[in-house]
Design an enzyme around this catalytic site. Sequence first.
Site, short mmCIF file in Angstrom:
data_model
loop_
_atom_site.label_atom_id
_atom_site.label_comp_id
_atom_site.label_asym_id
_atom_site.label_seq_id
_atom_site.Cartn_x
_atom_site.Cartn_y
_atom_site.Cartn_z
N GLU A 198 0.79 -1.23 0.00
CA GLU A 198 0.00 0.00 0.00
C GLU A 198 0.82 1.29 0.00
O GLU A 198 0.39 2.29 -0.56
CB GLU A 198 -0.93 0.00 1.22
CG GLU A 198 -1.93 -1.14 1.27
CD GLU A 198 -3.00 -1.02 0.21
OE1 GLU A 198 -3.20 0.10 -0.31
OE2 GLU A 198 -3.63 -2.03 -0.13
N SER A 249 -53.24 -6.85 42.09
CA SER A 249 -53.18 -6.80 43.55
C SER A 249 -51.77 -6.74 44.11
O SER A 249 -51.60 -6.52 45.32
CB SER A 249 -53.90 -8.02 44.15
OG SER A 249 -55.29 -7.86 44.05
#
Length: 778
Positions: free
Chosen positions: A103, A387
């Site tokens: 690269e 409840s």
Amino acid sequence: MATNNSRVARNSRQKPKRPHYFRRIFLWLIAIVVAIILLGGGLFTYYAMSAPKVTTAKLSSKSSSVIYDSSGNQIKTLGLENRTYVSGDQIPQTLKDAVVSTEDRHFYTNIGIDPARIVGAAFSNARGESGLQGGSTLTQQLVKLSVFSTKSSDQTLKRKAQEAWLALKVDRTYSKDQILEFYLNKVYLANGVYGMGTAADYYYGKSLSQLNLPQLALIAGMPQAPTTYDPFVNPTAAKSRRDTVLQSMVANKKLTQQQANQAKNTPITDGLKTQAQAQASEKSESDPTIDAYVSQVIAEVKRKTGLNPYTSGLKIHTNLNLDVQKRLYNIVNSNDYVNFPDDLLQTGVTMTNVKNGKVMAMIGGRKQGDVQLGLNRAVQTSRSNGSTMKPMLDYGPAIEYLNYSTYQQINDTKYVYPGTNIQLNDWDFKYMGQISLRTALAQSRNVPAVRTLAKVGINRGGEFLKGLGITPKQPLTLQNAIGAEVSSLQESAAYAAFANGGTYYKPYLINKVEKPDGTTLSFDASGKRAMKKSTAYMITDVLKDVITDGTGTNASISGVHQAGKTGTTNYSTAELQNNTNISSSMSKDSWFTGYTPDYAISVWTGYDQPQQHGLDATDQRIAGSIYQSLMSYAMTSTGASNSDWIKPSSVITENILKGSNPAQIAGSGTSSSKITKELFVRGTQPKKTSKSVSRSSSSGYSSSFMSSSSSSEQPSSSSSSSAESSSQPESSSTESSSSSESSSQSSVSESSSQPAQSESSAEQNTASVAQPETNSQQ
């Protein structure tokens, strides 16, 4: 002389001075070049000034976050990209040589940009090739990947100028090895894989240090065209690119030709996984066992840190007990522990450590397949808790603020909500008359709960509930005495306060977050007192009865000290009239929330489409069964102490003559069947006198009533309006009934031998009353 002068004059006229055209053109060209340079420099400076900032976090690519359980085991990786960061000392030199040779051969000598390559790229652009061409160093590529878009359409002059400027800055700020490390962890390598360390594991199932030369060369060559060089899809192109990398290493004197040739002869499939194997390993990260817990962890990290766990590279340490979580998953996704009617029945479960608020386990649903971060029913608050609200909004505040005892007498008689014609009924459409707080809560009677909240007051009840971490979405009304929108996460933490003696810990899942810069954020829940110790102990004592003799007997665990509460919510009359899929015996939701001195577990069960499916009597017991299975496992697997609660000094136990009102201490000669052991806040208990009741006649009750073999007790005609004994504060006085109510009082069944009501019956609230949904709750 004159002739000569005349000749000079003539020659002067005949040979005019030649203008310096070429010199002018040359000067103009120089001026234009200088202007271009100045203009370009100015433009470059202008673009550079508006360039985005480059930070270590952006360059480092530590975007994926890792989640750990309470034992430090990695359980999940989070990231918008599949990326595992590899530090410089874990990167083989061979890979570094391969990337640099291919690269950017002058990487170690350039200044972040390469002027020669830029000029070459400029000539390519001048020849009309599309886009702004090449010239990028590894440093520029890193900047592009970290800061800018990689789209060809974005390759503008401004972008290239900013890229070059930032590359210069990066080169001055970081060493070459750091830059290369950033780059190798940043690049894309197909199949959703980012970073060469991730690629080594994805393609080969190994770390970078375990790969050989041809394998490293393949990975090094992929970033230029990842999809093209995907070895799964295009093995021929992948081999060609790999061989190009090897030859570049020879040209850069990093390999001999013989070494390169030997590597080129290696098949491209050498050591390579199959594509199915690679995809299977990725799928394993999507573990449905922990999905609900992880979804809540993500939300908590964002809320507490302001960081995005998908992009911030965090190490997230949680309170998850993985063994308990796995058992919970198995409980709700099989019939090995609990029998489920079908795969549509859903549940939301949260388990909390009562001593610190740590959320140990959580399930957001069952039979959900491989859905990731799906609906988490453990935290949604769109369903009523029925409840299970009663200890938190009604009876807890009554003990806290009004000094109610567990014997406090409350009327279970006909009740109409004030200002309406809406009548509230209990599950059996009957009334028990005057009953104790203990009986009212253990047998989950609705009318006494609403009457108790009315005595406490909505404001004080709401403040008590808020102290337990619950603030309903809508303003509270008396109807909320029997239910409101609460999640299992909220409720497990609220009940934990009853379990630990009155301290509320806000539930939390993460205990530590490590950031990429090395700093650590630690979290815990600093408890705050939500109620007196006396309140917590007395509620717990009553809720023990729910499991031993009340509506939650199926949640009982032999030998374990525990307390809990059932809850159901019913359908309205309109819903029943317009729907043939449901009946009056069915419920929308069923709850069980229980606890020991160590853990609290809250369970919701129901259907996502309650108008199409309801819970019958058997289904309504499932919540308690889930609790029972999970708590049984947790108590044995975690080595919990299984100690009983210790009564605080602020609570007094007294033997009370059943049916007495005001409460009177039973004498020594009283039959045990006529005695109930009850709890009082110290200072509010009945006074002991020499005339403590030992015979029926001394309490004002008829001898025929007291001698009856039945446990039913009919209070005297004056008991309903009498005040508590002078030793009890006015705030804890027995609630007086209106004249219309007192006439309908019926006999009371107070004996501990009273048959336990099943979850399917004792919890049922009437469905015949046309009223808001919250009024149909248990």
